[in-house]
Design a protein around this motif. Structure first.
Motif, PDB file in Angstrom:
ATOM      1  N   GLU A 176       0.873  -1.118  -0.029  1.00  0.00           N
ATOM      2  CA  GLU A 176      -0.008   0.129  -0.160  1.00  0.00           C
ATOM      3  C   GLU A 176       0.776   1.306   0.030  1.00  0.00           C
ATOM      4  O   GLU A 176       0.495   2.186  -0.650  1.00  0.00           O
ATOM      5  CB  GLU A 176      -0.786   0.154   1.060  1.00  0.00           C
ATOM      6  N   ARG A 177       2.048   1.252   0.509  1.00  0.00           N
ATOM      7  CA  ARG A 177       2.936   2.383   0.703  1.00  0.00           C
ATOM      8  C   ARG A 177       3.384   2.571  -0.712  1.00  0.00           C
ATOM      9  O   ARG A 177       3.934   4.084  -1.126  1.00  0.00           O
ATOM     10  CB  ARG A 177       4.034   1.922   1.793  1.00  0.00           C
ATOM     11  N   ARG A 178       3.522   1.778  -1.481  1.00  0.00           N
ATOM     12  CA  ARG A 178       4.109   1.873  -2.833  1.00  0.00           C
ATOM     13  C   ARG A 178       3.288   2.111  -3.819  1.00  0.00           C
ATOM     14  O   ARG A 178       3.080   1.835  -5.089  1.00  0.00           O
ATOM     15  CB  ARG A 178       5.173   0.649  -3.090  1.00  0.00           C
ATOM     16  N   GLY A 179       1.649   1.878  -3.469  1.00  0.00           N
ATOM     17  CA  GLY A 179       0.462   2.240  -4.506  1.00  0.00           C
ATOM     18  C   GLY A 179       0.431   0.793  -5.077  1.00  0.00           C
ATOM     19  O   GLY A 179      -0.269   0.843  -6.336  1.00  0.00           O
ATOM     20  N   ALA A 180       0.788  -0.328  -4.732  1.00  0.00           N
ATOM     21  CA  ALA A 180       0.525  -1.546  -5.356  1.00  0.00           C
ATOM     22  C   ALA A 180       0.253  -2.696  -4.329  1.00  0.00           C
ATOM     23  O   ALA A 180       0.250  -2.413  -3.333  1.00  0.00           O
ATOM     24  CB  ALA A 180       1.545  -1.971  -6.184  1.00  0.00           C
ATOM     25  N   ASP A 181      -0.066  -3.738  -4.924  1.00  0.00           N
ATOM     26  CA  ASP A 181      -0.199  -4.903  -3.929  1.00  0.00           C
ATOM     27  C   ASP A 181       0.926  -5.701  -3.813  1.00  0.00           C
ATOM     28  O   ASP A 181       1.859  -5.807  -4.824  1.00  0.00           O
ATOM     29  CB  ASP A 181      -1.620  -5.820  -4.527  1.00  0.00           C
TER      30      ASP A 181
END
Length: 503
Positions: A339-344
């Motif tokens: 989530e912190r990187r904008g992905a799963d």
């Protein structure tokens, strides 16, 4: 096969080549057709592969090494202040927006080309943060204590004494992947009086050449250091790296990049009698013991997956008796990191781990960011225990292997067998457990929390050339962090106060 005096001028398809004393490999039809007079062939002693070095690539590397050899001799006549000035001048030019503009432009071109080829750009992008880190690293070398001729020990005798003094090692050859900041890190060898020759991969060659033209070379000229003190082999060909690492004028060969490529370069250098420092296969292991604090474990996993570098968590082992409460914590940590990187994120679970994951987790679909775009993939996939040594190379989506073990000892045995013997962490509240873990795990970097502390700048306040694993065995007389100030040899100087001294 024909010969000029002592020189190979042609090859024949099927021609046997003996190597390693009792092994034989054969010349392929492709190599025989491509080989021309003046070219060279190097045998990879690990695989028997014949490596073709065209004459032009050999000449490029040899010219750069020759300049570095001459610069090494000339550097002894340069003052410490000139070396300090070089780092300051280099940093000033990277900090100057006008000087940096063409470097940034070249980096954008490299990024676009890499993306067009479906290549990763996470380490290629010369971001504002990377630029600041490069400048800070160079400033750090400028302010570092000079140690070109430092007395490390004195032994006194009647009528005479012996000094052990640190001294420069010589010419360092450095082959690395597309990370522009390595220029600043590896330039640190100049602080201890060494010279260095770089070869960089095709992805970042344009950026590297722009750094040389607009920052490095002007800094050398402004400080009065010899032109060959730091130089770049102007070629992206693998053959240029083989040529560089087979030049026995090198005192040390350093390689960073993918595991197989680094291993091959190391083999070439060793076969040429050159000392090596290899920084290839990475991936950290973490073990949660029976007394692990759940919150500490979750935070350690999360912050060990914040980005993909060599010290990123790769394999996590949970002791079976804690699997019920720690498994949800592990999944939550992977989710938070993604989530912190904008992905799963992605979990690769062994059969032992898969049995403890709930259905709502194993049936999830993940939005996975890869070099060639975004893909829908299973959040959890089954993975074989025999493949625990595989290092996950991910872009925006954290990937990690999960396994369940009966004991910490079992996890240590698996780590020593399958991992590159690099970074290991134990989450436990027991001092005795930590002591046993440190004594038995075969890794140079051992901790009790996040694995991402393993970094020269972060841990030792010294820009690093690379982090060494123990995949090829433990190292004699040095730590796993190779920095500019750890590239040296020792000379001995006698001072005789009794003129009639004799044996």
């Amino acid at each position: 096969m024909t010969h000029a005096p002592g020189q190979l001028t042609s090859l024949t398809a099927g021609q046997p080549i003996v190597y390693g004393g009792d092994r034989v490999t054969e010349v392929s039809a492709e190599l025989a057709a491509a080989f021309e007079p003046g070219d060279r062939v190097i045998v990879d002693p690990n695989s028997g592969q014949l490596l073709h070095v065209p004459a032009a690539e050999h000449e490029r590397a040899a010219t750069a090494v020759g300049a570095a050899v001459g610069a090494f001799a000339a550097l002894t006549r340069c003052s410490d202040e000139q070396i300090t000035a070089f780092f300051d001048e280099f940093a000033d030019r990277l900090a100057d927006d006008a000087a940096f503009a063409p470097i940034s432009a070249a980096n954008q071109v490299d990024i676009e080309r890499a993306r067009a080829r479906g290549r990763s750009t996470t380490r290629l992008e010369l971001s504002a943060t990377m630029r600041d880190d490069m400048i800070a690293g160079l400033r750090g070398w400028a302010s570092a204590a000079m140690s070109r001729d430092e007395i490390v020990r004195t032994v006194d005798h009647d009528g005479w004494s012996v000094e052990a003094r640190r001294a420069p090692l010589g010419v360092v050859g450095f082959v690395f992947e597309g990370r522009p900041n390595v220029f600043a890190d590896a330039a640190g060898v100049v602080r201890t009086g060494n010279t260095v020759v770089f070869r960089i991969g095709s992805d970042a060659l344009g950026t590297a050449q722009a750094i040389v033209e607009h920052a490095l070379d002007p800094a050398l000229a402004a400080s009065g250091l010899p032109a060959g003190t730091v130089s770049l082999v102007p070629s992206a060909a693998h053959a240029a790296g083989w040529a560089l690492f087979s030049d026995d004028r090198l005192s040390l060969a350093v390689a960073r990049g993918s595991g197989p490529a680094v291993a091959q370069l190391g083999a070439v250098a060793r076969a040429s009698g050159i000392a090596v420092s290899l920084h290839g296969t990475g991936g950290a292991w973490m073990v949660a013991a029976s007394d692990a604090d759940a919150e500490r474990f979750e935070q350690a996993v999360r912050w060990s997956l914040d980005r993909k570098v060599c010290n990123t968590l790769n394999v996590c082992c949970i002791v079976r008796e804690r699997v019920d409460d720690l498994m949800p914590r592990f999944v939550a940590a992977v989710d938070a990191a993604g989530e912190r990187r904008g992905a799963d994120g992605r979990i690769h679970a062994t059969g032992a781990a898969l049995a403890h994951l709930p259905t709502d987790v194993t049936t999830r679909t993940a939005r996975v960011e890869r070099a060639d775009g975004v893909h829908d993939e299973p959040f959890v996939s089954e993975y074989a225990v025999d493949d625990l040594g595989h290092e996950w190379e991910w872009e925006g989506s954290p990937e990690v292997t999960l396994h369940v073990v009966d004991s910490v000892d079992e996890a240590v045995e698996l780590c020593n067998t399958h991992s590159p013997r690099f970074v290991a962490a134990l989450i436990s509240e027991s001092d005795d457990e930590h002591r046993r873990f440190f004594d038995t795990v075969d890794a140079p970097f051992v901790g009790d929390g996040m694995t991402r502390w393993v970094d020269g700048q972060y841990a030792l306040d010294a820009p690093e050339l690379g982090l060494s694993n123990w995949e090829g065995g433990r190292m004699l007389g040095r730590g796993g962090i190779l920095s500019g100030d750890s590239v040296f040899t020792v000379r001995y100087r006698a001072r005789i106060t009794e003129p009639g001294l004799h044996r």
